[in-house]
Design an enzyme around this catalytic site. Structure first.
Site, PDB file in Angstrom:
ATOM      1  N   CYS A  65     -16.326 -10.774 -12.495  1.00  0.00           N
ATOM      2  CA  CYS A  65     -15.093 -10.380 -11.803  1.00  0.00           C
ATOM      3  C   CYS A  65     -14.493 -11.570 -11.067  1.00  0.00           C
ATOM      4  CB  CYS A  65     -15.377  -9.254 -10.802  1.00  0.00           C
ATOM      5  SG  CYS A  65     -16.027  -7.754 -11.563  1.00  0.00           S
TER       6      CYS A  65
ATOM      7  N   ASP B  59      -7.905 -37.449 -19.227  1.00  0.00           N
ATOM      8  CA  ASP B  59      -7.546 -36.037 -19.202  1.00  0.00           C
ATOM      9  C   ASP B  59      -8.703 -35.307 -18.530  1.00  0.00           C
ATOM     10  OD1 ASP B  59      -7.582 -33.167 -20.314  1.00  0.00           O
ATOM     11  OD2 ASP B  59      -5.630 -33.899 -21.006  1.00  0.00           O
TER      12      ASP B  59
ATOM     13  N   THR C 222     -21.000 -12.840 -10.862  1.00  0.00           N
ATOM     14  CA  THR C 222     -20.188 -11.775 -11.438  1.00  0.00           C
ATOM     15  C   THR C 222     -19.064 -12.321 -12.315  1.00  0.00           C
ATOM     16  OG1 THR C 222     -18.736  -9.889 -10.955  1.00  0.00           O
ATOM     17  CG2 THR C 222     -18.766 -11.676  -9.336  1.00  0.00           C
TER      18      THR C 222
ATOM     19  N   THR D 206      -1.752 -34.625 -15.407  1.00  0.00           N
ATOM     20  CA  THR D 206      -0.304 -34.498 -15.525  1.00  0.00           C
ATOM     21  C   THR D 206       0.434 -35.114 -14.341  1.00  0.00           C
ATOM     22  OG1 THR D 206      -0.561 -32.457 -16.790  1.00  0.00           O
ATOM     23  CG2 THR D 206       1.582 -32.834 -15.805  1.00  0.00           C
TER      24      THR D 206
ATOM     25  N   SER E  79     -10.073 -32.637 -19.086  1.00  0.00           N
ATOM     26  CA  SER E  79     -11.003 -31.998 -20.019  1.00  0.00           C
ATOM     27  C   SER E  79     -12.177 -32.909 -20.326  1.00  0.00           C
ATOM     28  CB  SER E  79     -10.287 -31.625 -21.316  1.00  0.00           C
ATOM     29  OG  SER E  79      -9.263 -30.679 -21.069  1.00  0.00           O
TER      30      SER E  79
END
Length: 342
Positions: free
Chosen positions: A280, A59, A278, A15, A61
């Site tokens: 988290c 991009d 993890t 972008t 991705s």
């Protein structure tokens, strides 16, 4: 008189490199050759700025080892001619790229700063200009002829992070990234505050070495309550799989179902490297703290400690590609090589 620092911008896509056509409203690639015309504020920086772009910007991705090698080779080719590098990159996979480049660039003693934006550079409310200007300024910082920053970093929305400690946390806010387990390296406000105590300070006798041998025969498995044996068995028996990252609960915990432990144990005995990280956003794997992780430790699962999944992916590709001996693999994975874990 201090010489001006030479900074190379490497535009890969994303972008930040787009501008909106005022007539059609469509986005088109920015012409970086006219950078100083479009962003005259850059003239206030005490450095020389040159740019190079991918022939076909992508991009993020679509980022892959092919493009990681291209970025690394551009840095390698221009390493002696420039004092710092700013890589313009789409935000979606930026943490992966910053992590991988940190491993690929061995003996790095110059700044490589990844940045991007949530809005195109030509948008009225864009965050691109600030991210770009400050990244260049950070890359040009030096003291007594040496760069102050000597590692791969990521700059976004007023904060400079160690690249291999970052993760993208938001797809809409300007504060798109976080470094949950390591402090920020610098903060941009009224003044530019450098947190020197958190910067890498290694000095190397050898020249920069670029290591591009990455093995992508790895996978990531996120555990969830109710995960089935056939699914886990299918993942573990995938053709050519050499390494697997399992995202576990809390401090590295997983189900103690006999079938699950046996599946992992058999895979490890077949030579598969299994890394425990993890789920988290912050904190560390501490295998053996609870019964639900003790068995993982006993069968040879490797602790990812407080590494991010993005950095674990990068490190696993790097170490397998580097052909580390089997008996040394766990030692090197659990050891911080580029400041990626504590």
């Amino acid at each position: 008189m201090m010489k001006k620092q030479n900074i190379l911008l490497i535009y890969t896509g994303g972008t930040i490199g787009m501008v909106k056509d005022s007539h059609t409203g469509t986005l088109k690639a920015f012409d970086f050759d006219s950078l100083l015309i479009k962003i005259p504020e850059l003239r206030l920086l005490d450095c020389n700025i040159e740019s190079v772009s991918f022939d076909n910007p992508i991009d993020s991705s679509n980022m892959s080892p092919l493009y990681w090698e291209a970025i690394a080779r551009i840095i390698e080719t221009n390493y002696t001619s420039f004092d710092g590098f700013v890589v313009l990159h789409g935000s979606d996979t930026m943490s992966y790229s910053a992590s991988v480049l940190s491993f690929m660039l061995e003996n790095l003693e110059k700044p490589v700063i990844f940045t991007g934006s949530q809005l195109p550079i030509g948008d009225l409310r864009t965050d691109a200009k600030e991210n770009l200007i400050t990244s260049i300024q950070l890359a040009s910082l030096h003291d007594d002829g040496k760069p102050i920053i000597r590692e791969v970093c990521l700059y976004f929305e007023y904060k400079l992070y160690r690249g291999n400690r970052t993760t993208k946390i938001n797809a809409e806010h300007f504060e798109a990234f976080d470094s949950p387990n390591y402090p920020t390296l610098a903060e941009s406000g009224v003044h530019l505050k450098i947190n020197h105590e958190f910067l890498r300070k290694e000095e190397f006798k050898d020249d920069l070495i670029v290591r591009t041998e990455l093995d992508t025969n790895i996978g990531v498995l996120k555990l969830f309550p109710g995960i089935s044996e056939p699914f886990v068995e299918t993942v573990l028996s995938a053709k050519n799989l050499r390494g697997l990252i399992i995202e576990t609960y809390g401090s590295g915990n997983a189900t103690t179902e006999k079938w699950f432990i046996n599946q992992l144990k058999n895979a490890i005995n077949r030579g598969l490297y299994i890394i425990n990280v993890t789920q988290c956003s912050g904190g560390s794997v501490i295998m053996g703290q609870y019964e639900t992780s003790s068995q993982l430790k006993s069968i040879g699962v490797i602790s990812g400690k407080d590494i991010t999944t993005e950095a674990a992916v990068a490190k696993l590709m790097y170490l397998i590609g580097y052909n580390i001996k089997v008996e040394e693999f766990q030692y090197y994975f659990e050891k911080p090589l580029r400041g990626e874990l504590t």
